[in-house]
Design a protein around this motif. Structure first.
Motif, PDB file in Angstrom:
ATOM      1  N   ALA A  54      -5.852  -4.150   9.617  1.00  0.00           N
ATOM      2  CA  ALA A  54      -4.848  -3.089   9.749  1.00  0.00           C
ATOM      3  C   ALA A  54      -5.196  -2.131  10.891  1.00  0.00           C
ATOM      4  O   ALA A  54      -5.858  -1.120  10.690  1.00  0.00           O
ATOM      5  N   HIS A  55      -4.743  -2.467  12.090  1.00  0.00           N
ATOM      6  CA  HIS A  55      -4.981  -1.581  13.230  1.00  0.00           C
ATOM      7  C   HIS A  55      -4.005  -0.402  13.240  1.00  0.00           C
ATOM      8  O   HIS A  55      -4.146   0.512  14.045  1.00  0.00           O
ATOM      9  N   LYS A  56      -3.014  -0.440  12.351  1.00  0.00           N
ATOM     10  CA  LYS A  56      -2.114   0.702  12.216  1.00  0.00           C
ATOM     11  C   LYS A  56      -1.645   0.799  10.769  1.00  0.00           C
ATOM     12  O   LYS A  56      -1.627  -0.191  10.036  1.00  0.00           O
ATOM     13  N   LEU A  57      -1.298   1.995  10.359  1.00  0.00           N
ATOM     14  CA  LEU A  57      -0.752   2.259   9.021  1.00  0.00           C
ATOM     15  C   LEU A  57      -1.620   1.638   7.927  1.00  0.00           C
ATOM     16  O   LEU A  57      -1.148   0.865   7.092  1.00  0.00           O
ATOM     17  N   LEU A  58      -2.889   2.010   7.938  1.00  0.00           N
ATOM     18  CA  LEU A  58      -3.836   1.450   6.971  1.00  0.00           C
ATOM     19  C   LEU A  58      -3.407   1.704   5.531  1.00  0.00           C
ATOM     20  O   LEU A  58      -3.530   0.815   4.688  1.00  0.00           O
ATOM     21  N   ASP A  59      -2.911   2.902   5.246  1.00  0.00           N
ATOM     22  CA  ASP A  59      -2.585   3.217   3.859  1.00  0.00           C
ATOM     23  C   ASP A  59      -1.515   2.282   3.293  1.00  0.00           C
ATOM     24  O   ASP A  59      -1.638   1.783   2.170  1.00  0.00           O
ATOM     25  N   ASN A  60      -0.470   2.012   4.066  1.00  0.00           N
ATOM     26  CA  ASN A  60       0.579   1.095   3.601  1.00  0.00           C
ATOM     27  C   ASN A  60       0.028  -0.308   3.386  1.00  0.00           C
ATOM     28  O   ASN A  60       0.303  -0.972   2.380  1.00  0.00           O
ATOM     29  N   ASN A  61      -0.741  -0.774   4.350  1.00  0.00           N
ATOM     30  CA  ASN A  61      -1.311  -2.109   4.294  1.00  0.00           C
ATOM     31  C   ASN A  61      -2.267  -2.249   3.114  1.00  0.00           C
ATOM     32  O   ASN A  61      -2.231  -3.231   2.364  1.00  0.00           O
ATOM     33  N   LEU A  62      -3.114  -1.248   2.924  1.00  0.00           N
ATOM     34  CA  LEU A  62      -4.119  -1.307   1.868  1.00  0.00           C
ATOM     35  C   LEU A  62      -3.470  -1.289   0.487  1.00  0.00           C
ATOM     36  O   LEU A  62      -3.844  -2.072  -0.395  1.00  0.00           O
ATOM     37  N   ASN A  63      -2.487  -0.420   0.297  1.00  0.00           N
ATOM     38  CA  ASN A  63      -1.810  -0.350  -1.002  1.00  0.00           C
ATOM     39  C   ASN A  63      -1.143  -1.676  -1.355  1.00  0.00           C
ATOM     40  O   ASN A  63      -1.214  -2.143  -2.499  1.00  0.00           O
ATOM     41  N   ARG A  64      -0.493  -2.294  -0.374  1.00  0.00           N
ATOM     42  CA  ARG A  64       0.185  -3.572  -0.608  1.00  0.00           C
ATOM     43  C   ARG A  64      -0.817  -4.672  -0.959  1.00  0.00           C
ATOM     44  O   ARG A  64      -0.627  -5.431  -1.921  1.00  0.00           O
ATOM     45  N   ASN A  65      -1.889  -4.759  -0.188  1.00  0.00           N
ATOM     46  CA  ASN A  65      -2.868  -5.815  -0.418  1.00  0.00           C
ATOM     47  C   ASN A  65      -3.624  -5.631  -1.725  1.00  0.00           C
ATOM     48  O   ASN A  65      -3.921  -6.606  -2.431  1.00  0.00           O
ATOM     49  N   LEU A  66      -3.975  -4.389  -2.040  1.00  0.00           N
ATOM     50  CA  LEU A  66      -4.704  -4.151  -3.287  1.00  0.00           C
ATOM     51  C   LEU A  66      -3.848  -4.459  -4.506  1.00  0.00           C
ATOM     52  O   LEU A  66      -4.350  -4.925  -5.531  1.00  0.00           O
ATOM     53  N   GLU A  67      -2.546  -4.223  -4.417  1.00  0.00           N
ATOM     54  CA  GLU A  67      -1.649  -4.575  -5.518  1.00  0.00           C
ATOM     55  C   GLU A  67      -1.636  -6.088  -5.732  1.00  0.00           C
ATOM     56  O   GLU A  67      -1.689  -6.573  -6.873  1.00  0.00           O
ATOM     57  N   THR A  68      -1.577  -6.846  -4.629  1.00  0.00           N
ATOM     58  CA  THR A  68      -1.616  -8.316  -4.718  1.00  0.00           C
ATOM     59  C   THR A  68      -2.938  -8.791  -5.293  1.00  0.00           C
ATOM     60  O   THR A  68      -2.987  -9.652  -6.189  1.00  0.00           O
ATOM     61  N   PHE A  69      -4.028  -8.222  -4.793  1.00  0.00           N
ATOM     62  CA  PHE A  69      -5.369  -8.607  -5.239  1.00  0.00           C
ATOM     63  C   PHE A  69      -5.559  -8.280  -6.721  1.00  0.00           C
ATOM     64  O   PHE A  69      -6.083  -9.080  -7.497  1.00  0.00           O
ATOM     65  N   ASP A  70      -5.121  -7.093  -7.128  1.00  0.00           N
ATOM     66  CA  ASP A  70      -5.294  -6.645  -8.506  1.00  0.00           C
ATOM     67  C   ASP A  70      -4.549  -7.552  -9.480  1.00  0.00           C
ATOM     68  O   ASP A  70      -5.077  -7.911 -10.546  1.00  0.00           O
ATOM     69  N   LYS A  71      -3.332  -7.932  -9.134  1.00  0.00           N
ATOM     70  CA  LYS A  71      -2.532  -8.797 -10.021  1.00  0.00           C
ATOM     71  C   LYS A  71      -3.210 -10.148 -10.214  1.00  0.00           C
ATOM     72  O   LYS A  71      -3.328 -10.643 -11.347  1.00  0.00           O
ATOM     73  N   ALA A  72      -3.658 -10.751  -9.106  1.00  0.00           N
ATOM     74  CA  ALA A  72      -4.308 -12.061  -9.199  1.00  0.00           C
ATOM     75  C   ALA A  72      -5.623 -11.968  -9.964  1.00  0.00           C
ATOM     76  O   ALA A  72      -5.942 -12.827 -10.792  1.00  0.00           O
ATOM     77  N   LEU A  73      -6.401 -10.907  -9.694  1.00  0.00           N
ATOM     78  CA  LEU A  73      -7.696 -10.756 -10.352  1.00  0.00           C
ATOM     79  C   LEU A  73      -7.529 -10.516 -11.850  1.00  0.00           C
ATOM     80  O   LEU A  73      -8.275 -11.074 -12.661  1.00  0.00           O
ATOM     81  N   GLU A  74      -6.552  -9.693 -12.232  1.00  0.00           N
ATOM     82  CA  GLU A  74      -6.334  -9.417 -13.649  1.00  0.00           C
ATOM     83  C   GLU A  74      -5.989 -10.695 -14.403  1.00  0.00           C
ATOM     84  O   GLU A  74      -6.526 -10.965 -15.493  1.00  0.00           O
ATOM     85  N   SER A  75      -5.105 -11.506 -13.838  1.00  0.00           N
ATOM     86  CA  SER A  75      -4.729 -12.768 -14.483  1.00  0.00           C
ATOM     87  C   SER A  75      -5.916 -13.720 -14.540  1.00  0.00           C
ATOM     88  O   SER A  75      -6.136 -14.411 -15.541  1.00  0.00           O
ATOM     89  N   PHE A  76      -6.699 -13.747 -13.479  1.00  0.00           N
ATOM     90  CA  PHE A  76      -7.875 -14.613 -13.394  1.00  0.00           C
ATOM     91  C   PHE A  76      -8.869 -14.275 -14.504  1.00  0.00           C
ATOM     92  O   PHE A  76      -9.317 -15.155 -15.253  1.00  0.00           O
TER      93      PHE A  76
END
Length: 203
Positions: free
Chosen positions: A58-80
């Motif tokens: 994320a060379h720009k808009l880190l907060d938007n990018n991070l929130n989106r990716n962490l939501e994806t990661f969290d969902k997969a990890l919780e199910s796992f």
């Protein structure tokens, strides 16, 4: 029956109760769960799986990018984790999150971060001694710390081999064979190595 047909048949008999989503990470972690469920059919006593997730540069808009990716990661990890607990194998699982390079601690002009050097690993699992930071953590997160370079680029202080050797020992590799598994391990002083008992409850 060919090996591919054998595996396809075994995977088809696995029932998953959690929703992993349709993204790359979710699909991949669901497949890992299914492979773990077929471990007895495949006649393996341990497995190592690798999965990647893109989109962190994320060379720009880190907060938007991070929130989106962490939501994806969290969902997969919780199910796992849910599925592995239902299988009764969570205590036998270790997850290691890595990246090939860290990020600058200072933001750039477009609210992003640029390529760094050192970074963090996250390790989790049923037998992992969690809620701790191991390794050398900078006293300051600015140029007052010797590990911090320009714009917050962090000098690495812990090698891949040191971390992976502790995991290897936990999986059953004897201490005398760790250098065979992690060939660069002996390039680092033993005082920097992790004791497997510091990272895991059960050995």
């Amino acid at each position: 029956m060919t090996s591919n047909a054998f595996l396809t048949s075994a995977l088809a008999n696995v029932t998953i109760s959690s929703s992993f989503g349709d993204d790359h990470l979710g699909k991949g972690m669901e497949m890992i769960v299914k492979l773990i469920a077929t471990r007895e059919v495949r006649k393996v006593d341990r497995d190592f799986f690798f999965i990647s997730m893109n989109g962190w540069d994320a060379h720009k808009l880190l907060d938007n990018n991070l929130n989106r990716n962490l939501e994806t990661f969290d969902k997969a990890l919780e199910s796992f984790v849910t599925e592995l607990r239902l299988m009764g194998v969570w205590e036998n699982i270790t997850i290691l999150q890595t990246s090939e390079f860290g990020r600058t601690l200072e933001a750039n002009s477009v609210r992003g971060t640029d390529h760094g050097w050192g970074g963090n690993y996250m390790m989790m699992g049923g037998s992992v001694r969690g809620r701790q930071i191991v390794g050398k953590y900078p006293e300051f997160l600015n140029s007052n710390a010797p590990e911090i370079l320009d714009r917050g680029r962090v000098l690495p202080t812990t090698s891949w081999d040191v971390i992976l050797s502790a995991i290897a020992e936990w999986t059953g590799v004897p201490p005398e064979a760790l250098s065979d598994v992690c060939p660069n391990l002996d390039n680092f002083p033993k005082s920097d190595w992790f004791d497997v008992r510091d990272l895991f409850h059960t050995v």
